[in-house]
Write a protein that holds these residues in place. Structure first.
Motif: not given
Length: 281
Positions: A268-269, A272, A276
């Protein structure tokens, strides 16, 4: 044409200097440097506590040559002897640039007004610099880094906070069970608050989008680690000195009940972080 920072400049040619600690080489420091002339130089007083830009990394952020003086070797000097030392070191000195809170000499009892009296030349005093009404000081930047507020720290620095580290062998779990990471040993730099960050990682002068974890591995062995994962690139192990530029904090360090839960959060990180870079860059 201003001189290259890579050239060792003879002190006899220097006509203006900026004096200070200059840890961070932040936006307020840069305001001092703007007042130097073509034959300017930076006089950095070394207290031994610099950890935003330790001594050997500072030249990266200025075109002017930097001369280092250890605080313990000069702090006993009375004001007139300090100015005498500067005149002897830089015989053509005509201008000194300092910040509004600059003090010098024994017990720091000489400040800007006294410097104007003692120095037979121009003394430029730069007022306090603020960004979004926040005073720019190295100590303030350190607090933002310790709190994990990378974005505000970067605003005060005027650049992305960067650390250097040497690659070391990690647990080996990342490549086998999660995602491959470059593990670093960082000695001289202040590390931000434990957590996961959107970063840029520089290897062999090439910059890669990355995600970086720093903190105690509370889900595995509990040891402290600095690990960076390069997005969408396969990087082989090497002995390059690695640079990491911090852009934004994603989350705090946290403990997970299982490896599977940890792996899902890592993915998930990463997603993300990819979003970005897609949306911002």
């Amino acid at each position: 044409m201003k001189k290259s920072s890579s050239i060792l400049v003879n002190k006899n040619t220097i006509t203006s200097i900026a004096i200070g600690g200059f840890d961070g080489m932040h936006v307020a420091h840069q305001e001092l440097f703007k007042n130097l002339d073509e034959n300017g130089a930076i006089v950095s007083i070394e207290s031994g506590y610099a950890n935003l830009t330790p001594k050997r990394y500072r030249q990266e952020y200025s075109i002017y040559p930097i001369y280092y003086y250890v605080l313990d070797s000069i702090k006993h000097l009375e004001g007139d002897l300090f100015v005498k030392l500067l005149n002897e070191e830089f015989p053509k000195l005509k201008k000194i640039v300092v910040g509004y809170d600059f003090c010098f000499g024994k017990n720091r009892r000489y400040c800007t007004e006294k410097l104007k009296e003692l120095f037979d030349g121009v003394v430029v005093v730069i007022d306090e610099i603020k960004v979004e009404n926040i005073p720019v000081h190295s100590r303030v930047i350190r607090e933002y880094l310790k709190d994990g507020d990378i974005q505000m720290a970067n605003k005060l620095l005027g650049k992305e906070y960067k650390i250097y580290g040497q690659q070391i062998t990690g647990q080996g779990l990342g490549a086998k069970n999660f995602v491959p990471t470059i593990n670093l040993k960082v000695k001289e730099f202040l590390l931000p608050k434990e957590g996961v960050y959107i970063t840029k990682t520089i290897l062999d002068n090439k910059e890669y989008n990355s995600i970086t974890f720093l903190g105690h591995r509370v889900t595995t062995d509990g040891s402290y680690a600095v690990e960076t994962h390069i997005l969408d690139e396969e990087i082989k192990d090497n002995n390059y000195t690695t640079q990491i530029k911090f852009i934004k904090k994603i989350r705090d360090n946290q403990k997970f009940e299982s490896f599977e839960e940890l792996k899902n959060q890592i993915l998930k990180d990463i997603n993300l972080t990819k979003d970005y870079f897609i949306n911002i860059y």
